[in-house]
Scaffold this motif. Structure first.
Motif, PDB file in Angstrom:
ATOM      1  N   ILE A 159       0.987  -1.181  -0.029  1.00 37.90           N
ATOM      2  CA  ILE A 159       0.187  -0.109  -0.056  1.00 37.90           C
ATOM      3  C   ILE A 159       0.966   1.398   0.017  1.00 37.90           C
ATOM      4  O   ILE A 159       1.519   1.430   0.867  1.00 37.90           O
ATOM      5  N   GLU A 188       1.267   4.971  -0.142  1.00 36.71           N
ATOM      6  CA  GLU A 188       0.663   6.345  -0.096  1.00 36.71           C
ATOM      7  C   GLU A 188       1.152   7.368  -1.069  1.00 36.71           C
ATOM      8  O   GLU A 188       2.509   7.642  -0.903  1.00 36.71           O
ATOM      9  N   VAL A 219      -3.995   6.225  -2.369  1.00 38.08           N
ATOM     10  CA  VAL A 219      -3.225   5.049  -2.269  1.00 38.08           C
ATOM     11  C   VAL A 219      -2.924   4.659  -3.898  1.00 38.08           C
ATOM     12  O   VAL A 219      -4.080   4.807  -4.900  1.00 38.08           O
ATOM     13  N   VAL A 235       0.238  -4.793   7.410  1.00 32.67           N
ATOM     14  CA  VAL A 235      -1.182  -4.473   7.562  1.00 32.67           C
ATOM     15  C   VAL A 235      -1.908  -5.576   7.932  1.00 32.67           C
ATOM     16  O   VAL A 235      -2.709  -5.669   8.925  1.00 32.67           O
ATOM     17  N   TYR A 257      -0.293  -7.957   2.934  1.00 36.09           N
ATOM     18  CA  TYR A 257      -0.291  -6.583   2.371  1.00 36.09           C
ATOM     19  C   TYR A 257       0.583  -5.821   3.709  1.00 36.09           C
ATOM     20  O   TYR A 257       0.501  -5.943   4.740  1.00 36.09           O
ATOM     21  N   ARG A 263       2.351  -1.798   4.403  1.00 36.09           N
ATOM     22  CA  ARG A 263       2.482  -0.182   4.249  1.00 36.09           C
ATOM     23  C   ARG A 263       3.890  -0.107   3.967  1.00 36.09           C
ATOM     24  O   ARG A 263       4.855  -0.805   4.566  1.00 36.09           O
ATOM     25  N   LEU A 275      -7.204  -2.524   2.228  1.00 35.56           N
ATOM     26  CA  LEU A 275      -7.424  -0.955   2.308  1.00 35.56           C
ATOM     27  C   LEU A 275      -8.199  -0.483   3.528  1.00 35.56           C
ATOM     28  O   LEU A 275      -7.851   0.522   3.989  1.00 35.56           O
ATOM     29  N   TRP A 280      -6.225  -0.414   6.466  1.00 35.33           N
ATOM     30  CA  TRP A 280      -5.045   0.555   6.051  1.00 35.33           C
ATOM     31  C   TRP A 280      -5.892   2.093   6.512  1.00 35.33           C
ATOM     32  O   TRP A 280      -5.379   2.664   7.153  1.00 35.33           O
ATOM     33  N   LYS A 281      -7.118   2.303   6.008  1.00 40.77           N
ATOM     34  CA  LYS A 281      -7.762   3.436   6.475  1.00 40.77           C
ATOM     35  C   LYS A 281      -7.867   3.451   7.888  1.00 40.77           C
ATOM     36  O   LYS A 281      -8.089   4.809   8.505  1.00 40.77           O
ATOM     37  N   ARG A 331      -5.233   4.532   9.453  1.00 39.25           N
ATOM     38  CA  ARG A 331      -4.805   5.907   9.124  1.00 39.25           C
ATOM     39  C   ARG A 331      -5.717   6.823   9.993  1.00 39.25           C
ATOM     40  O   ARG A 331      -5.340   8.093  10.577  1.00 39.25           O
TER      41      ARG A 331
END
Ligand code: ZN
Length: 184
Positions: A45, A47, A52, A101, A121, A123, A165, A168-169, A172
């Protein structure tokens, strides 16, 4: 060809080769057993521009749909190294400082064979921005940035990537709420 459609034992040639428990082939004549194990893939992922980086696939499965930079782990390779290698091959981007992740199961159909996969996955930190992206057009038709609020609706090729994702969000959003903004 699904795994279960193999008919003859590859060792003794007997008919009646069996696919069992969605895991292995078994020959009742010579007892040859072959495990069709889950394959590991690794993706990054990356950024950029507040979103992304995603790649538009130019081959099946899921041609024309969005995927994260990534691919299958080679024999004797770490998942982390596979993620870095695949990202470099597909985008020319050098990523470092990977953090995990999560992993999610997936199915990958290639030339009529279904592979069960476990998709990892990560980051990662990336040097530079969009200007550094040089897609490998043998595998990638284009690239595209998706924003956090597009995760549910974007035409993402593999559900495992959507799940990654989402995770990930959530990370974040948590970092943002805590006032942490890691330099990824
Ligand atoms: Zn056999």
């Amino acid at each position: 060809m699904k795994p279960a459609t193999l008919k003859y034992c590859p060792r003794c040639g007997s008919i009646g080769y069996q696919y069992r428990e969605r895991k292995f082939w078994y020959c009742p004549v010579c007892l040859f057993t072959y495990f069709h194990n889950v394959a590991t893939s690794a993706s990054v992922i990356v950024e950029m521009e507040g979103g992304v980086l995603m790649l538009v696939r130019n081959r099946d499965p899921a041609m024309g749909m969005l995927a994260l930079p990534g691919g299958f782990v080679d024999p004797d390779e770490r998942a982390e190294d596979a993620a870095v290698r695949e990202c470099r091959e597909e985008t020319s981007l050098a990523v470092t400082d990977l953090s995990f992740v999560g992993s999610w199961p997936n199915e990958y159909e290639y030339k009529n064979v279904t592979y069960k996969t476990c998709d990892f996955y990560f980051r990662a930190r990336v040097e530079g921005g969009l200007e550094k992206v040089r897609p490998d057009y043998s595998e990638v038709a284009a690239f595209h940035i998706i924003m956090g609020d597009e995760i549910e609706t974007a035409p993402i090729a593999f559900e495992s990537a959507r799940q990654a994702l989402r995770a990930w969000k959530a990370l974040r959003d948590k970092e943002s709420a805590e006032g942490v903004w890691l330099p990824f």
